[in-house]
Design a protein around this motif. Structure first.
Motif, short mmCIF file in Angstrom:
data_model
loop_
_atom_site.label_atom_id
_atom_site.label_comp_id
_atom_site.label_asym_id
_atom_site.label_seq_id
_atom_site.Cartn_x
_atom_site.Cartn_y
_atom_site.Cartn_z
N THR A 331 0.53 -1.38 0.06
CA THR A 331 -0.19 0.35 0.24
C THR A 331 0.87 1.16 -0.36
OG1 THR A 331 -1.78 -1.11 1.37
CG2 THR A 331 -1.95 1.11 1.46
N THR A 339 -6.30 -0.84 -3.55
CA THR A 339 -7.17 -1.54 -3.16
C THR A 339 -7.81 -2.38 -4.28
OG1 THR A 339 -8.53 0.00 -3.73
CG2 THR A 339 -7.25 -0.46 -1.21
N LEU A 389 -7.50 -5.39 0.69
CA LEU A 389 -6.92 -5.87 -0.72
C LEU A 389 -7.23 -6.94 -1.23
CD1 LEU A 389 -2.81 -6.42 0.01
CD2 LEU A 389 -4.47 -4.13 -0.40
#
Lengths: 425, 376
Positions: A331, A339, A389
């Protein structure tokens, strides 16, 4: 001096012209890929040795390669041999036993095992010490044990069989070893030292003591039943990794020489990144910085931005800590896009092939690019709210994938990331 | 792009002591090797002796997490970082790459003995083995045994946050570690690399492995290059040897003292037939600049056959002088043998012993390597 056989940094481009694979899912790329993309697991109950009393009784072992008992380095050698045979055969480079390039091998550490020590301990019921074993060894009637348990022997035999050039490298960066073997091949080609490299990761070391060592560190899943559901990367109920075995081999070639001989190009190793972590022997820095830097270095080495990556082939061990750290680090590298950027773990199906993992997953990454199909993360039933995710849950997905980053992290602060692509940058 | 590669740090730890001085003295014949013939009889070893670990490994918790082979290596790595003047330089340690040549760590000899004794009479040996391993192995012992955890401990103890790689494969791992480090710096793939290895000779598990192959000397050692077939073999020694290699540009930029230049490193692996070692070394020498007056340091393991072949190769380039056998001074240190020989050569050059040096490394079972150095 950017030309079409050099990368953005002016270095020789590195192409992949051969790949080979053996895992608990099967022998050969085709078999492995069919089962991996079908979401099948190779994890099963261990039959190689008694599992009574052990907290973990499952693994992704590769069985049926020997008709008699064998030592770990013998299996590692066999797995490497099978994988390399497939890779070198596909590449069609050099004559039989005459591979015109260097050998870089990720091999597990070896040592005398219990069966050999029991032979040296002899019969009777007297107490045994290392002096007992030394006295038996001094008769020099078990010379084969010496060579079998030298660290260099597996690579030595592979070098002899395939006729690789120069001094073969046996290396370890723990669970990122397979990726390091590829990285070293890339570096040698970029230096102009060799036009080709045979890069192998192999690990056939599931035996009682190896399993117990990881078990004592509380690293293994204890969800023994059913075995195929034990490895559940990124799930809330993940509880450790599952040991796996496997061998993977890649033939790397300078793009210039591969193209000159008309070889089929299977993909490119575009970039490599690595970073050390001095935080702890088994745990990663809480801020994830070393993993972040390793990914960023790999992207920079490839001359790419994070937005150029279509898929993350995760380290994804299924341990509580790794998956959390990896998700956080990804991230940080890929930003809000993370995402929706697909990330999946092959280890949900083949387990953690340890020394071989980086090479096994490199082959899977290149097959993802070639086939346009992303293998799933299976056993994903309880999402972890802390890992929001797209893990490609349970079912493979068709998608255009041009560039993949493959992560490998290991005990001892090892972080190695590789970027693969369908074409030069 | 070819960068000149220089040595800016040397870390040596052995039974002779620590640092450059005692090793140079020994090479000049002014200090005797320390050999213990009793503790592991009939196998002589060069023991480490007392080392004040706190000087390089300040935390007791770190010391406890390591087995001796790791402590020796971490200590010697610390000496090398001190020697290069970068121990306290966080920025330099963040770009410092590490290449370690390593074997594996010590087993728990007492536990192994008890288990082997029990296995003789166990009703169900497999189950017995599981029970005893689960109950008797220290959980952290694994980390003290893993090959790459010497590099890991160097990171933790010395705050080295650059990446590390560990090479395995006995003597040749040491040759290749130095070779690859040199090649990467020369090609601009790294600027500064800590490279080396360590070996703990005071352990029966490793004596066992080498005795299985008939590779150990028994009784009173004679010098490496005087050993004869049947009276030969390795006399192992506890040694830590690390070098800081750096591009000349990087060294100049930070005003580092150059101890010696590492001009070239080569490695080969030949099938061990008669004359093969000689042919390999002669072929490799052609890629090195050697002068008749060059100092010759050998990492020879102590086996008569390979030593004879090594001397035959050296006769052509070094006038038949007997090399300085680093194994006679500190013991044969397997993975650390070649790094120790290069370190000793560099130390001698830095002390004005010669203008250039040639280092040979012939493994006891496989692998042949050569390095050449010149004075700064």
């Amino acid at each position: 001096m950017m030309t079409d056989v050099r990368d953005a940094h002016g270095r020789p481009l590195v192409a992949v012209t051969g790949m080979g694979l053996v895992t608990s899912l099967g022998r050969g790329k085709a078999d492995n890929w069919a089962r991996l993309t079908a979401g099948q697991s190779g994890i099963h109950r261990i039959t190689r040795f008694p599992v009574e009393g052990l907290r973990t009784s499952i693994a992704g072992t590769v069985d049926d390669l020997f008709g008699q008992p064998f030592a770990a380095p013998e299996l590692s050698e066999k797995l490497a041999m099978l994988a390399a045979d497939e890779a070198v055969g596909q590449a069609g480079l050099g004559g039989k036993g005459d591979f015109p390039g260097q050998l870089f091998m990720a091999v597990p550490p070896v040592e005398l095992e219990w069966p050999q020590k029991q032979v040296l301990a002899g019969g009777g019921d007297e107490a045994v010490s290392y002096d007992t074993l030394l006295a038996a060894a001094a008769a020099h009637t078990h010379r084969a044990y010496h060579e079998m348990f030298l660290f260099g022997t597996v690579a030595d035999r592979i070098a002899d069989h395939f006729g690789t050039r120069g001094s073969p490298i046996s290396l370890s960066t723990a669970c990122s070893s397979g990726a390091t073997a590829i990285q070293m091949g890339v570096e040698a080609i970029r230096r102009g030292e060799t036009d080709a490299a045979l890069c192998i990761g192999t690990d056939g070391s599931v035996h009682a003591e190896a399993l117990i060592r990881f078990s004592l560190l509380s690293a293994l899943s204890t969800h023994n039943d059913p075995p195929e559901e034990a490895s559940k990367p990124f799930s809330k109920n993940r509880d450790g990794f599952v040991m796996g075995e496997g061998g993977a081999a890649l033939v790397l070639e300078s793009y210039a020489s591969a193209r000159a001989r008309g070889a089929e190009i299977l993909g490119f190793v575009l970039g490599c990144g690595e970073k050390g972590d001095g935080f702890h022997r088994t745990r990663s820095s809480p801020d994830g910085r070393p993993a972040i830097v390793a990914m960023q270095e790999a992207l920079a080495d490839a001359g790419l931005e994070p937005d150029h990556i279509d898929y993350v082939n995760a380290h994804g061990t299924s341990t509580p800590e790794n998956d959390k750290m990896e998700a956080m680090s990804c991230t940080a590298v890929f930003g809000p896009r993370m995402t929706s950027l697909p990330i999946s773990s092959n280890k949900s199906m083949v387990g953690h092939t340890l020394t071989a993992a980086g090479a096994v997953e490199a082959v899977f990454s290149l097959l993802t690019i070639a086939s346009g199909r992303i293998p799933p993360t299976i056993n994903y039933r309880e999402p972890d709210p802390n890992i929001p995710l797209d893990v490609v849950p349970n079912v493979a997905r068709d998608a255009r994938v041009r560039r993949v980053i493959s992560n490998s992290f290991g005990f001892g602060g090892q972080n190695t990331c590789l970027v693969f692509g369908d074409a030069p940058v | 792009m070819t960068e000149a590669v220089v040595i800016t740090g040397i870390g040596l730890l052995s039974g002779l002591g620590e640092g450059i001085a005692p090793h140079v003295e020994a090479a000049r014949g002014k200090r005797d090797a320390v050999i213990d013939r009793e503790s592991f009889a009939p196998y002589p070893v060069h023991p480490l002796g007392m080392v004040e670990l706190d000087r390089q490994i300040p935390k007791k918790s770190d010391q406890r997490q390591m087995e001796p082979w790791q402590r020796i290596g971490v200590y010697a790595a610390g000496l090398a970082l001190d020697s290069a003047g970068i121990k306290g330089d966080a920025e330099a340690k963040d770009r410092l790459h590490v290449i370690v040549a390593a074997g594996g760590g010590e087993r728990d000899h007492a536990v192994d003995g008890q288990i082997l004794t029990g296995l003789k009479t166990a009703a169900n040996p497999g189950v017995f083995l599981n029970e005893r391993l689960l109950g008797d192995l220290r959980p952290t012992l694994f980390l003290a045994q893993l090959s790459n955890l010497l590099a890991g401990n160097i990171s933790i103890v010395h705050g080295v946050t650059g990446p590390s790689r560990t090479f395995m494969g006995e003597e040749q791992a040491g040759v290749d570690a130095v070779r690859v480090a040199h090649a990467r710096i020369a090609a601009g793939q790294a600027e500064i690399i800590l490279v080396g290895g360590s070996y703990n000779a005071e352990r029966r598990d490793m004596l066992l492995l080498f005795e299985l192959g008939g590779a150990l000397l028994k009784g009173a050692p004679v010098p490496t290059f005087s050993r004869t077939p049947g009276q030969d073999g390795m006399v192992t020694g506890s040694v830590g040897a690390f070098l800081v290699l750096e591009s000349a540009t990087s060294a100049a930029a930070r005003g580092a003292r150059v101890l010696a230049r590492l001009d070239a490193v080569s490695a080969d692996r030949v099938r061990r037939e008669d004359g093969a070692i000689t042919r390999s070394l002669v072929k490799q020498f052609s890629g090195h600049h050697v002068e008749p007056a060059s100092l010759v340091v050998s990492a020879a393991p102590g086996l008569a056959g390979p030593a004879t072949e090594e001397q035959a190769a050296l006769a052509a380039v070094a006038g038949g002088r007997t090399p300085v056998a680093v194994g006679d001074l500190v013991g044969h240190a397997i993975e650390a043998a070649f790094p120790a020989a290069v370190a000793l050569a560099a130390a001698l050059l830095s002390e004005g012993e010669a203008a250039s040096a040639l280092v040979t490394g012939v493994g006891h079972h496989r692998g042949e390597g050569v390095a050449s150095l010149s004075a700064a």
